[in-house]
Design an enzyme around this catalytic site. Structure first.
Site: not given
Lengths: 483, 483
Positions: B138, B209, B270
């Site tokens: 991440d 990420h 995302e």
């Protein structure tokens, strides 16, 4: 191999292990009582591997040695390797130089969860160490469930916050810290350790270092207090009211139920109240010896006039162990300037929270346990003010604990260069076991602590301080000492 | 028993175990292929205990059920109990409601050492869960050694410092954090999990990420950066240069060598860059399916036009799982408002770092996995921004994970009261296993975090937000959807 065995004879040929999993699951030793109890003989011939120990402990150590002849994957919890593995033909005869090969772990300043303690025991056993001295209580936390005094853990097992870095900086983190072992947890830890021939020596440190207990039961002290949030010595001390002495004996009664160890730690250190120090040392001496146990105290307890023959953990610098042994006491050597694993590992500015004197891997390896009939052996001490997780304990302990294991086990001299050469292989074993040791060239970036300042000490200055503090000990040990 | 078995018939009489240690060390199951593969039958008669499974996994679950009939000491690593133990005569027939019974563990935001991961796998297996979805990368850290790209770990595996509390407060701790798994560690984790019938599903989250990877290899991104020290979504995204796409395939090539799981997580969530999101989803779909694997993406990946049939982890609120299944995709249900274990466990002001909506034990237990042929099952997601040690992971996971285990395993309805009654016994098993769960009446004092503020969300508001975000998913699943 590490620690270095007493005798190794490599012979021509090798044994081939065709089925590693079965080999390992059936690896065990026979008993031959003519060998020293903790000694063993490992013989690898082209037809097989034989392990013979002087006792079950010796056989266990023989198995540990065989594992060092195998691929490091054996230190992992699971693996797939269908072999074949080849083991050179070899004959190893070995036994330890000292009977007490220990590590004190401070679970009071920072609590270590039970499963991490079990893992730590695995690592001790892998290094042929056989004593885990658990420092269970201190000003900053009480970690042992006592059935009769539940507030010791409901109140004493946690503190509001902790200092960050050494005490001179007066910085706090605002974060509660706590935890304790139930009596069931202790039974598990003791049984698990026993299976690995590690004796768990509990320590209830008193009459100083008791602020967590005094927060729980203020009537045992002199004033209301809270569990300490600070490092360093607190003012809290047990009073000597009959009820307090009785309560302490109740506590030790429960300790004796839980811990079968011959030695039981009573502290006795860093206490400004001579009367309390004497009273508890003498009361507990009577109580413990009446139950067939031997009190273990830090060397300050020798300040007690006419101290009966308990065992002393000699921590204050070099020379003290010999003096105490000469004075007639059995001693475990643990001089801070040689084996305090919280002391900084180098003067590298990256060293996290540097405290104490520099104590390098080489310093620990060169530690010589004094050879005296009353020196039982030695232990490292791992204080955890600055180790707030098992990851940091790994960093402080390894690989210095590996060097200590050799200092206390191996009677044969090696050279430091040869040790480092063997350590290179040993670090791969630690990698396999998941130990986050300090790399030989300094901390990994995420092992640094720029957020927390230390307080490095100079060695010569520290030794001068220790000499002054321990003058009375040296007098005890002198031929015309006042003992 | 927990999770509640499909059928339990208690009969008169009992079986007496005279030698508990031998009983446990020899406890195992036979295979009967007429049973469901993960199903089992446990039969206790006055003469013995029999375990029969539809496969080795079924037999393993049968053994787990037998352990629940025994004293909780069996969950300890060592114990001394000479028995006798009495087990009631009983017949239990059982099989799981769903095939995918998982837990996603985020080891990127806070690294979890290998041995703690192994322990976590033990706890999953004890609950008859069978998927550990490891979120390995991440913005805040890259945790997997990649031989060809060593900077992913030398640079990407640590950050300078971390936020304390939720991101709105902009507080940092100044303390580095890091760690990674070597490929040998991963082989160990995978083998250890397999022995317990847990499949490890790796996730390399991209093209968003990825700030930790971009810190290591800035040429893969759009600008120089550092491993993120902040929570929340970063701007960093992989570029789509041919060299970058090739590097990512190299990385997945090493991932495939290490992880035999059918599903491989590719993230896709995302990410503001639709082009990169599409490109990587499609490239990795081709790459993984060519190797016989199935990509697993978060539900945002459905934004990719004409997305081929990969498996979707449906996380954004209730109703989304069914919509995705209706749209023709296989789905793992993990709606945040039902199974996000980082969400606050109560609105008690003592709750540490409260984030997300309230997600009580009852909420998790009442979670109903949608029954649809393309719903593989469900998983909890355990994000670790606010879990900086395994102790905090314990707190967030338990006992809610125990409730989830029942929601995903047990096809039979029980009542919440009955569950809590059974949980009372189960908590003793967790105590024995050393799990620092959240007590039912709130955190222990040392589990509180007055030093770190959270950001509690209102459930109605959150659900409205989710409905808006997932409108396109619902359209996909509608009878006249644009898919």
């Amino acid at each position: 191999m590490l620690p270095l065995p007493r005798s190794i004879t490599v012979q021509p040929g090798s044994f081939v292990i065709n089925d590693p999993a079965t080999f390992l699951s059936t690896l065990s030793g026979e008993i031959d009582k003519t060998l020293p109890p903790e000694g063993y003989r490992v013989t690898v011939t082209p037809t097989g591997v034989s392990v013979v120990g002087g006792s079950p402990a010796g056989a266990f150590y023989g198995v540990q040695t065989v594992k060092q002849l195998l691929p490091t994957v054996v230190y992992r919890a699971a693996w797939q390797d269908d072999g074949p593995w080849e083991v050179p033909c070899i004959e190893i005869t070995d036994s330890p130089a000292f009977a007490w090969r220990g590590c004190m772990l401070d679970v009071a300043r920072h609590f270590m969860p039970k499963h991490d303690v079990l893992r730590f025991i695995d690592l001790l056993a892998m290094h042929k160490l056989n004593v885990l001295h658990l420092h269970l209580t201190d000003d900053q936390g009480w970690r042992l469930q006592i059935r009769r005094y539940p507030r010791l853990t409901s109140v004493g097992a946690w503190r509001r916050e902790s200092m960050v870095g050494s005490r001179q900086h007066e910085r706090f983190n605002g974060r509660p810290h706590g935890g304790f072992y139930t009596q069931d947890d202790i039974r598990e830890i003791v049984a698990y350790a026993a299976q690995r021939f590690v004796t768990v020596v509990p320590e209830i440190d008193l009459p100083g270092h008791t602020q967590a207990a005094l927060a729980a039961y203020p009537q045992w002290g002199l004033e209301e207090t809270e569990v300490s949030t600070r490092w360093g010595i607190s003012r809290g001390v047990l009073n000597t009211l009959p009820e307090t002495v009785a309560a302490i004996k109740d506590i030790f009664g429960e300790v004796l139920e839980l811990f079968p160890a011959k030695h039981i730690g009573i502290g006795g250190d860093e206490c400004g109240d001579r009367e309390a120090q004497s009273r508890y040392a003498l009361e507990l001496y009577s109580f413990l010896t009446a139950h067939g146990r031997i009190p273990l105290g830090w060397d300050e307890v020798l300040e007690v006039p006419d101290l009966p023959p308990m065992t002393i953990a000699a921590w204050r610098g070099p020379g003290v162990t010999e003096a105490i042994a000469s004075a007639g006491y059995e001693v475990v050597a643990c001089p801070d300037t040689s084996v305090y694993l919280d002391y900084r590992q180098s003067d590298d500015p990256r060293e996290p929270i540097p405290v104490g004197t520099v104590l390098t891997l080489s310093d620990v390896w060169h530690f010589e346990v004094p050879d005296h009939e009353r020196v039982l052996g030695a232990q490292v001490n791992l204080w955890t003010e600055h180790a707030d997780s098992p990851r940091t304990v790994d960093y402080l302990a390894f690989p210095r604990l590996s060097a200590f294991a050799e200092a206390v086990w191996s009677p044969q001299p090696s050279t430091y260069d040869m040790f480092v050469h063997r350590l290179t292989t040993h670090l791969k074993r630690l990698d396999a076991a998941g130990v986050e040791y300090r790399p030989l060239d300094g901390p990994l970036p995420w092992q640094e602590r720029p957020d927390a300042a230390g307080w490095p000490r100079d060695r010569a200055e520290r030794e001068a301080e220790l000499r002054k503090q321990t003058q009375f000990v040296r007098r005890l040990g002198a031929p015309d000492g006042d003992h």
